[in-house]
Design a protein around this motif. Structure first.
Motif, PDB file in Angstrom:
ATOM      1  N   SER A 100       0.806  -1.226   0.000  1.00 14.94           N
ATOM      2  CA  SER A 100       0.000   0.000   0.000  1.00 14.94           C
ATOM      3  C   SER A 100       0.831   1.263   0.000  1.00 14.94           C
ATOM      4  CB  SER A 100      -0.927   0.015   1.231  1.00 14.94           C
ATOM      5  OG  SER A 100      -1.754  -1.123   1.257  1.00 14.94           O
ATOM      6  N   ARG A 101       2.103   1.167   0.352  1.00 15.43           N
ATOM      7  CA  ARG A 101       2.914   2.375   0.543  1.00 15.43           C
ATOM      8  C   ARG A 101       2.956   3.269  -0.695  1.00 15.43           C
ATOM      9  NH1 ARG A 101       7.636   5.154   0.923  1.00 15.43           N
ATOM     10  NH2 ARG A 101       8.276   5.737   3.040  1.00 15.43           N
ATOM     11  N   GLY A 102       3.131   2.667  -1.856  1.00 13.50           N
ATOM     12  CA  GLY A 102       3.231   3.449  -3.082  1.00 13.50           C
ATOM     13  C   GLY A 102       1.906   3.677  -3.775  1.00 13.50           C
ATOM     14  N   ARG A 103       0.805   3.323  -3.111  1.00 16.94           N
ATOM     15  CA  ARG A 103      -0.513   3.441  -3.750  1.00 16.94           C
ATOM     16  C   ARG A 103      -1.422   4.392  -2.982  1.00 16.94           C
ATOM     17  NH1 ARG A 103       1.645  -1.431  -4.656  1.00 16.94           N
ATOM     18  NH2 ARG A 103       1.265  -2.450  -6.672  1.00 16.94           N
ATOM     19  N   GLY A 104      -0.847   5.263  -2.186  1.00 15.95           N
ATOM     20  CA  GLY A 104      -1.626   6.216  -1.415  1.00 15.95           C
ATOM     21  C   GLY A 104      -1.858   7.513  -2.181  1.00 15.95           C
ATOM     22  N   PRO A 105      -2.242   8.573  -1.478  1.00 14.67           N
ATOM     23  CA  PRO A 105      -2.472   9.867  -2.126  1.00 14.67           C
ATOM     24  C   PRO A 105      -1.214  10.365  -2.816  1.00 14.67           C
ATOM     25  CG  PRO A 105      -3.306   9.853   0.133  1.00 14.67           C
ATOM     26  CD  PRO A 105      -2.507   8.608  -0.031  1.00 14.67           C
ATOM     27  N   ALA A 106      -1.394  10.931  -3.994  1.00 14.75           N
ATOM     28  CA  ALA A 106      -0.256  11.458  -4.745  1.00 14.75           C
ATOM     29  C   ALA A 106       0.187  12.785  -4.147  1.00 14.75           C
ATOM     30  CB  ALA A 106      -0.633  11.639  -6.211  1.00 14.75           C
ATOM     31  N   ARG A 107       1.485  13.031  -4.196  1.00 15.85           N
ATOM     32  CA  ARG A 107       2.008  14.315  -3.732  1.00 15.85           C
ATOM     33  C   ARG A 107       1.710  15.390  -4.776  1.00 15.85           C
ATOM     34  NH1 ARG A 107       6.077  14.124   0.262  1.00 15.85           N
ATOM     35  NH2 ARG A 107       6.596  12.005   0.911  1.00 15.85           N
ATOM     36  N   PRO A 109       2.492  19.470  -6.168  1.00 17.12           N
ATOM     37  CA  PRO A 109       3.462  20.557  -6.081  1.00 17.12           C
ATOM     38  C   PRO A 109       3.013  21.599  -5.061  1.00 17.12           C
ATOM     39  CG  PRO A 109       2.934  20.040  -8.362  1.00 17.12           C
ATOM     40  CD  PRO A 109       1.961  19.295  -7.516  1.00 17.12           C
ATOM     41  N   GLY A 110       3.989  22.165  -4.357  1.00 17.42           N
ATOM     42  CA  GLY A 110       3.651  23.113  -3.298  1.00 17.42           C
ATOM     43  C   GLY A 110       2.969  24.366  -3.800  1.00 17.42           C
ATOM     44  N   ASP A 111       3.252  24.789  -5.055  1.00 20.27           N
ATOM     45  CA  ASP A 111       2.657  26.021  -5.565  1.00 20.27           C
ATOM     46  C   ASP A 111       1.292  25.766  -6.201  1.00 20.27           C
ATOM     47  OD1 ASP A 111       3.591  24.540  -7.638  1.00 20.27           O
ATOM     48  OD2 ASP A 111       4.668  26.168  -8.656  1.00 20.27           O
ATOM     49  N   GLU A 112       0.838  24.523  -6.219  1.00 18.14           N
ATOM     50  CA  GLU A 112      -0.455  24.192  -6.798  1.00 18.14           C
ATOM     51  C   GLU A 112      -1.527  24.286  -5.709  1.00 18.14           C
ATOM     52  OE1 GLU A 112      -2.174  19.927  -7.884  1.00 18.14           O
ATOM     53  OE2 GLU A 112      -0.618  20.589  -9.272  1.00 18.14           O
ATOM     54  N   PRO A 113      -2.735  24.770  -6.034  1.00 16.64           N
ATOM     55  CA  PRO A 113      -3.789  24.844  -5.013  1.00 16.64           C
ATOM     56  C   PRO A 113      -4.039  23.484  -4.375  1.00 16.64           C
ATOM     57  CG  PRO A 113      -4.446  26.045  -6.996  1.00 16.64           C
ATOM     58  CD  PRO A 113      -3.175  25.329  -7.322  1.00 16.64           C
ATOM     59  N   GLY A 114      -3.929  23.450  -3.062  1.00 20.51           N
ATOM     60  CA  GLY A 114      -4.131  22.199  -2.337  1.00 20.51           C
ATOM     61  C   GLY A 114      -2.948  21.263  -2.379  1.00 20.51           C
ATOM     62  N   GLY A 115      -1.861  21.669  -3.033  1.00 24.29           N
ATOM     63  CA  GLY A 115      -0.699  20.797  -3.168  1.00 24.29           C
ATOM     64  C   GLY A 115      -0.044  20.481  -1.839  1.00 24.29           C
ATOM     65  N   ALA A 122      -0.069  12.536   1.750  1.00 20.24           N
ATOM     66  CA  ALA A 122       0.819  11.496   1.227  1.00 20.24           C
ATOM     67  C   ALA A 122       1.862  11.105   2.268  1.00 20.24           C
ATOM     68  CB  ALA A 122       1.514  11.982  -0.045  1.00 20.24           C
ATOM     69  N   GLY A 123       2.398  12.104   2.980  1.00 16.21           N
ATOM     70  CA  GLY A 123       3.374  11.805   4.021  1.00 16.21           C
ATOM     71  C   GLY A 123       2.766  11.004   5.154  1.00 16.21           C
ATOM     72  N   ALA A 124       1.540  11.357   5.551  1.00 16.31           N
ATOM     73  CA  ALA A 124       0.869  10.624   6.630  1.00 16.31           C
ATOM     74  C   ALA A 124       0.572   9.193   6.198  1.00 16.31           C
ATOM     75  CB  ALA A 124      -0.422  11.340   7.018  1.00 16.31           C
ATOM     76  N   TRP A 125       0.163   9.018   4.943  1.00 22.09           N
ATOM     77  CA  TRP A 125      -0.129   7.675   4.431  1.00 22.09           C
ATOM     78  C   TRP A 125       1.125   6.806   4.464  1.00 22.09           C
ATOM     79  CZ3 TRP A 125      -4.098   4.619   3.083  1.00 22.09           C
ATOM     80  CH2 TRP A 125      -3.819   3.504   2.290  1.00 22.09           C
ATOM     81  N   ARG A 126       2.242   7.359   4.009  1.00 25.44           N
ATOM     82  CA  ARG A 126       3.481   6.587   4.006  1.00 25.44           C
ATOM     83  C   ARG A 126       3.948   6.284   5.424  1.00 25.44           C
ATOM     84  NH1 ARG A 126       4.615   9.862  -0.734  1.00 25.44           N
ATOM     85  NH2 ARG A 126       4.793   8.485  -2.538  1.00 25.44           N
ATOM     86  N   ALA A 127       3.728   7.214   6.334  1.00 24.31           N
ATOM     87  CA  ALA A 127       4.115   6.972   7.726  1.00 24.31           C
ATOM     88  C   ALA A 127       3.314   5.815   8.319  1.00 24.31           C
ATOM     89  CB  ALA A 127       3.911   8.241   8.553  1.00 24.31           C
ATOM     90  N   VAL A 128       2.012   5.755   8.003  1.00 26.91           N
ATOM     91  CA  VAL A 128       1.177   4.649   8.491  1.00 26.91           C
ATOM     92  C   VAL A 128       1.651   3.328   7.892  1.00 26.91           C
ATOM     93  CG1 VAL A 128      -1.147   3.654   8.410  1.00 26.91           C
ATOM     94  CG2 VAL A 128      -0.842   6.076   8.945  1.00 26.91           C
ATOM     95  N   CYS A 129       1.949   3.325   6.601  1.00 27.05           N
ATOM     96  CA  CYS A 129       2.421   2.099   5.949  1.00 27.05           C
ATOM     97  C   CYS A 129       3.770   1.661   6.500  1.00 27.05           C
ATOM     98  CB  CYS A 129       2.510   2.307   4.438  1.00 27.05           C
ATOM     99  SG  CYS A 129       0.897   2.515   3.627  1.00 27.05           S
ATOM    100  N   ASP A 130       4.652   2.627   6.753  1.00 28.26           N
ATOM    101  CA  ASP A 130       5.949   2.288   7.343  1.00 28.26           C
ATOM    102  C   ASP A 130       5.761   1.688   8.732  1.00 28.26           C
ATOM    103  OD1 ASP A 130       7.215   3.226   5.101  1.00 28.26           O
ATOM    104  OD2 ASP A 130       7.742   5.172   5.964  1.00 28.26           O
ATOM    105  N   GLY A 131       4.829   2.245   9.500  1.00 30.55           N
ATOM    106  CA  GLY A 131       4.531   1.694  10.818  1.00 30.55           C
ATOM    107  C   GLY A 131       4.004   0.267  10.722  1.00 30.55           C
ATOM    108  N   ALA A 132       3.194   0.004   9.691  1.00 28.91           N
ATOM    109  CA  ALA A 132       2.677  -1.354   9.491  1.00 28.91           C
ATOM    110  C   ALA A 132       3.803  -2.322   9.153  1.00 28.91           C
ATOM    111  CB  ALA A 132       1.629  -1.351   8.373  1.00 28.91           C
ATOM    112  N   VAL A 133       4.761  -1.874   8.346  1.00 28.50           N
ATOM    113  CA  VAL A 133       5.894  -2.727   7.989  1.00 28.50           C
ATOM    114  C   VAL A 133       6.725  -3.055   9.229  1.00 28.50           C
ATOM    115  CG1 VAL A 133       8.058  -2.845   6.693  1.00 28.50           C
ATOM    116  CG2 VAL A 133       6.009  -1.891   5.617  1.00 28.50           C
TER     117      VAL A 133
END
Length: 274
Positions: A100-107, A109-115, A122-133
């Motif tokens: 699931s780690r690479g299949r979460g919300p896409a990152r 760009p910071g200058d894009e609305p809502g980016g 995306a960071g929170a999703w990867r953190a949860v997946c890393d915790g699961a691993v």
């Protein structure tokens, strides 16, 4: 046929502990080896090509146990049910985290609305997946240690309890971690490699990996000696059908492992899609 069935069971179990022990141990050390998202992706990429193939050895071990030693399998499942539940749960949680780690919300760009919000998600999703691993890897290692505590103390049909069970589970988990550490020194580069090398010390990478491989591989063999394998083997007709079939599959499994390890023998220099 009984002796061949026992030899096949020992071979598959040893192969699982040695091969899968590498990715389980590396997953246990993920927070130490990878301090940033990029580094954690690098660590996961070091064992990502191997973990599914390594788990095939566990499936093969279970298949031999069920087919060639059905009575023993039933007794073990009943006596060690409390151990198998967290062990299998950890296995599932770990694999879900990896897939699931690479299949979460896409990152975005910071200058894009809502980016920026997307980057946070995306960071929170990867953190949860890393915790699961990490949690799943520790659960698997401790689960095997708990199971081995019962087998090594001569009580295969009763769940191990007390200080001996705790110490055995912890010792086996530490051995898994040490095996993963040796694997990490063979596969990683950059700062993750430097952290792994620091713990390995002056021992060479291959020497460290080989030593822990021998110790891990010996565990299922020694534990199996406490089981009445010959007395619980299936009848001759069943073994005459299953053992030749397993002997045909065996070289294919070994060849697949050799191909995988040869193909991905080089050190990891960039993250995978995970």
């Amino acid at each position: 046929m009984d002796a061949l069935a026992i030899a096949l069971l020992a071979f598959f179990a040893t192969g699982y502990f040695v091969l899968a022990g590498a990715d389980i141990g590396t997953g246990m050390l993920l927070p130490y080896l990878g301090r940033t998202d990029h580094e954690r992706r690098l660590v996961i990429a070091s064992f990502a090509p191997f973990f599914l193939g390594n788990e095939v050895w566990l499936v093969a071990t279970a298949g031999v146990l069920v087919g060639c030693f059905p009575d023993l399998e039933g007794e073990l499942m009943t006596g060690q049910f409390v151990v198998f539940v967290p062990l299998l749960t950890g296995w599932i949680v770990r694999d879900v985290g990896l897939w699931s780690r690479g299949r979460g919300p896409a990152r975005g760009p910071g200058d894009e609305p809502g980016g920026e919000r997307r980057r946070d998600r995306a960071g929170a999703w990867r953190a949860v997946c890393d915790g699961a691993v990490v949690c799943g890897s520790w659960a698997v290692a401790l689960g095997w240690g708990w199971l081995l505590a019962a087998l090594l103390t001569g009580t295969p049909y009763e769940t191990a309890a007390g200080p001996v069970a705790v110490l055995t589970a912890l010792a086996v988990a530490v051995l898994f971690a040490a095996h993963g550490l040796g694997f990490a020194t063979l596969r990683l580069t950059g700062r993750p490699y430097a952290r792994a090398r620091r713990l390995v010390g002056r021992t060479g990478s291959w020497q460290s990996f080989a030593l822990t491989a021998v110790l891990l591989g010996a565990l299922p063999v020694v534990a199996g000696s406490a089981l009445p394998l010959a007395a619980r083997a299936a009848d001759s007709a069943t073994l005459s059908l299953l053992v030749p079939a397993l002997l045909v599959v065996l070289p294919l499994l070994v060849a697949a492992q050799v191909w995988t390890w040869r193909t991905f023998r080089h050190r990891v220099t960039r993250p995978s899609y995970l």
